[in-house]
Enzyme design. Structure first.
Site, mmCIF file in Angstrom:
data_model
loop_
_atom_site.group_PDB
_atom_site.id
_atom_site.type_symbol
_atom_site.label_atom_id
_atom_site.label_comp_id
_atom_site.label_asym_id
_atom_site.label_seq_id
_atom_site.Cartn_x
_atom_site.Cartn_y
_atom_site.Cartn_z
ATOM 1 N N ASP A 1 0.916 -1.127 0.000
ATOM 2 C CA ASP A 1 0.000 0.000 0.000
ATOM 3 C C ASP A 1 0.956 1.177 0.000
ATOM 4 O O ASP A 1 1.603 1.452 1.020
ATOM 5 C CB ASP A 1 -0.873 0.007 1.260
ATOM 6 N N HIS A 2 1.108 1.839 -1.148
ATOM 7 C CA HIS A 2 2.229 2.775 -1.235
ATOM 8 C C HIS A 2 2.110 3.948 -0.264
ATOM 9 O O HIS A 2 3.091 4.600 0.039
ATOM 10 C CB HIS A 2 2.476 3.228 -2.689
ATOM 11 N N HIS B 1 -5.806 2.860 1.083
ATOM 12 C CA HIS B 1 -4.952 3.963 1.562
ATOM 13 C C HIS B 1 -5.564 4.706 2.756
ATOM 14 O O HIS B 1 -4.882 4.983 3.738
ATOM 15 C CB HIS B 1 -4.715 4.986 0.451
HETATM 16 C C1 BG6 Z 1 -3.338 5.049 -6.382
HETATM 17 C C2 BG6 Z 1 -4.700 5.194 -7.001
HETATM 18 O O1 BG6 Z 1 -3.308 3.943 -5.532
HETATM 19 O O2 BG6 Z 1 -3.025 6.231 -5.641
HETATM 20 C C3 BG6 Z 1 -4.763 6.429 -7.874
HETATM 21 O O3 BG6 Z 1 -4.988 4.052 -7.768
HETATM 22 C C4 BG6 Z 1 -4.321 7.657 -7.113
HETATM 23 O O4 BG6 Z 1 -6.069 6.634 -8.384
HETATM 24 C C5 BG6 Z 1 -2.979 7.409 -6.419
HETATM 25 O O5 BG6 Z 1 -4.207 8.737 -8.024
HETATM 26 C C6 BG6 Z 1 -2.631 8.574 -5.512
HETATM 27 O O6 BG6 Z 1 -1.347 8.406 -5.018
HETATM 28 P P1 BG6 Z 1 -0.472 9.617 -4.510
HETATM 29 O O7 BG6 Z 1 0.773 8.994 -3.991
HETATM 30 O O8 BG6 Z 1 -0.249 10.515 -5.681
HETATM 31 O O9 BG6 Z 1 -1.283 10.314 -3.461
#
Ligand code: BG6
Length: 486
Positions: free
Chosen positions: A178-179, A241
């Site tokens: 989960d990045h 997230h």
């Molecule tokens: C991803 C989603 O997991 O996270 C995207 O699939 C979203 O829709 C993105 O734009 C947002 O990531 P960050 O790191 O730019 O907040």
């Protein structure tokens, strides 16, 4: 760090180019890669090693956080090999096994294998079972599986997927990315609390009025209409997230910062999250879709006019929720969470709003006081701010909010993928989503998905470039969302 072979499924894909190669390269520059490693890229396209290596180089030139160091680049690139693989063809896994063994021999390294599935979730099961049946998973050293979200599209499909994966990999071998958990400020939350008595002392329902978590994006559906229209904000951002951010914010400090302890504390949060009953869903969950509007001075089209989206789409591009954690520390304190596309500003932020004790004092200007806030900026800025009240000597002694700010230079910070790939190579699962958390998250979200399907929650609209529908503001009653553009 153990010598490792990274076996990358989906090596010709977008995520590999944008995130995975740059992350590996920046780790390499930081001397955080094992002394001996190889990366074996896999895809259906018939590429040669040389062509693949050139693609990796090109991706670094475009997406690396740091400038390319020509001196070391060839040594890094020479670790990359390519093999054609159709995920359904068992013979291709045999060829892959030979290549992996050959590389392990050439480098004289043990068989520590990290299988990274940068592919759609519909392939996870097939790949994992082929890894097992081909012998790729029978290692002398360790084996690990890295997978990306989405992990299922509801509780049942997530359970089925987990069941299938567990036939080929143990839970402690599965690293679910989960990045958001890789973002430096998210990884900092625990330290912020335990290393600062001043924050620790205030971290409960005694002093806090509410907690707000926002992930606002300015981008729309981009080129992902097919995926997004079936997924919506609830599955794309909220179930994973946003609930992970909630767990990281609300968990009680573990005695030790071990993966097991952190997971236990996160699980406690999910278990204390008050389940939503159908009658309450409409008053606690807001779903909405953007219409045409204006962003940064330019007109933008509405969701239904985006290429690939049906004019009748009822998909949500925005979700806001009011939820309660019924444990000793948080009882009685609402948590407000929201995420949306095409909002006014890109901002991922946690705000702790403190209670207002001023009513006890008969202070002449107390009505001009603002609540104290602890603001944790995660993205694109990374920093912490404390909002306090101060006397405004230029304005008849009214109160004026002042902010003590500490910002870091985001460019110098490792990217989420660097942190996560580094941890996976070390076998540290602290910042990965454990199955228990994933399952509990789906369990909590499931009644919402059903309510959406049954049409119990109306789909609101908001203009692109705004901060979401009015209903999401009304959710907070007398309070307000704290974004700078609010
Ligand atoms: C991803 C989603 O997991 O996270 C995207 O699939 C979203 O829709 C993105 O734009 C947002 O990531 P960050 O790191 O730019 O907040």
């Amino acid at each position: 760090m153990d010598a490792t072979t990274v076996v990358l499924f989906g090596a010709t894909g977008d995520l590999a180019k944008r995130k995975i190669y740059p992350a590996l390269y920046n780790l390499y520059l930081d001397h955080k890669m094992p002394e001996s490693f190889s990366v074996i890229g896999l895809g259906r396209r018939d590429w040669s090693d040389a062509f693949f290596q050139q693609q990796v180089k090109d991706s670094l030139t475009t997406f690396s956080r740091r400038a390319i160091d020509p001196a070391g680049l060839n040594a890094f690139i020479s670790a990359f090999r390519y093999s054609v693989l159709d995920v359904d063809r068992p013979e291709d896994y045999k060829t892959l096994l030979q290549l992996v063994e050959q590389r392990e021999k050439e480098l004289n390294i043990p068989s520590n294998r990290m299988f990274y599935l940068s592919v759609g979730p519909e392939y996870f099961d097939t790949i994992a079972s082929n890894i097992k049946s081909s012998g790729l998973g029978s290692t002398q050293g360790w084996k690990r599986l890295i997978i990306e979200k989405p992990f299922g599209r509801d509780l049942k499909s997530a359970q089925e997927l987990n069941e299938k994966l567990s036939k080929s990999f143990e839970e402690d071998e599965i690293f679910r990315i989960d990045h958001y958990l890789g973002k430096p400020m998210v990884q900092n939350l625990e330290v912020l609390e335990y290393s600062n008595p001043v924050i620790h002392a205030l971290w409960s329902n005694r002093y806090i009025a509410n907690v707000q978590i926002t992930a606002a994006e300015t981008v729309g559906v981009e080129e992902r209409a097919g995926y997004y229209d079936k997924t919506g904000a609830i599955r794309d951002m909220f179930q994973n997230h946003m609930l992970q951010l909630l767990m990281m914010t609300a968990m009680q400090l573990p005695k030790q910062s071990t993966p097991e302890e952190v997971r236990r504390k996160k699980k406690n949060v999910m278990e204390s999250l008050r389940p939503l009953i159908k009658e309450d869903i409409a008053s606690n969950i807001i779903r909405a879709q953007y219409t045409a509007g204006e962003l940064a001075g330019k007109p933008v089209q509405g969701y239904k006019d985006e290429p690939g989206i049906k004019a009748t789409s009822q998909n949500d591009t925005f979700i806001a929720a009011k939820l309660w954690i019924d444990d000793y520390f948080w009882k009685g304190i609402p948590f407000y969470i929201r995420t949306g596309k095409r909002m006014k500003e890109k901002s991922t932020r946690i705000v702790i709003e403190f209670k207002e004790p001023l009513e006890q004092y008969n202070e002449p200007h107390h009505e001009s006081a603002q609540p104290n806030l602890l603001i944790i900026d995660i993205n694109p800025n990374e920093g912490i701010a404390l909002q306090l009240n101060s006397k405004d000597s230029l304005n008849q002694g009214q109160f004026i909010p002042v902010r003590a700010n500490a910002f870091t230079n985001a460019k110098e910070m490792p990217e989420a993928y660097e942190n996560l790939i580094f941890d996976a190579m070390r076998g540290d699962a602290t910042f990965f989503a454990h199955w228990d958390e994933v399952e509990l998250s789906w369990k909590w979200v499931q009644p919402i998905l059903e309510a959406f399907e049954e049409g119990i929650i109306p789909l609101q609209s908001y203009a692109a470039g705004s901060n979401g529908p009015q209903a999401a503001h009304d959710l907070l009653g007398n309070h307000k969302w704290w974004l700078d553009t609010e």
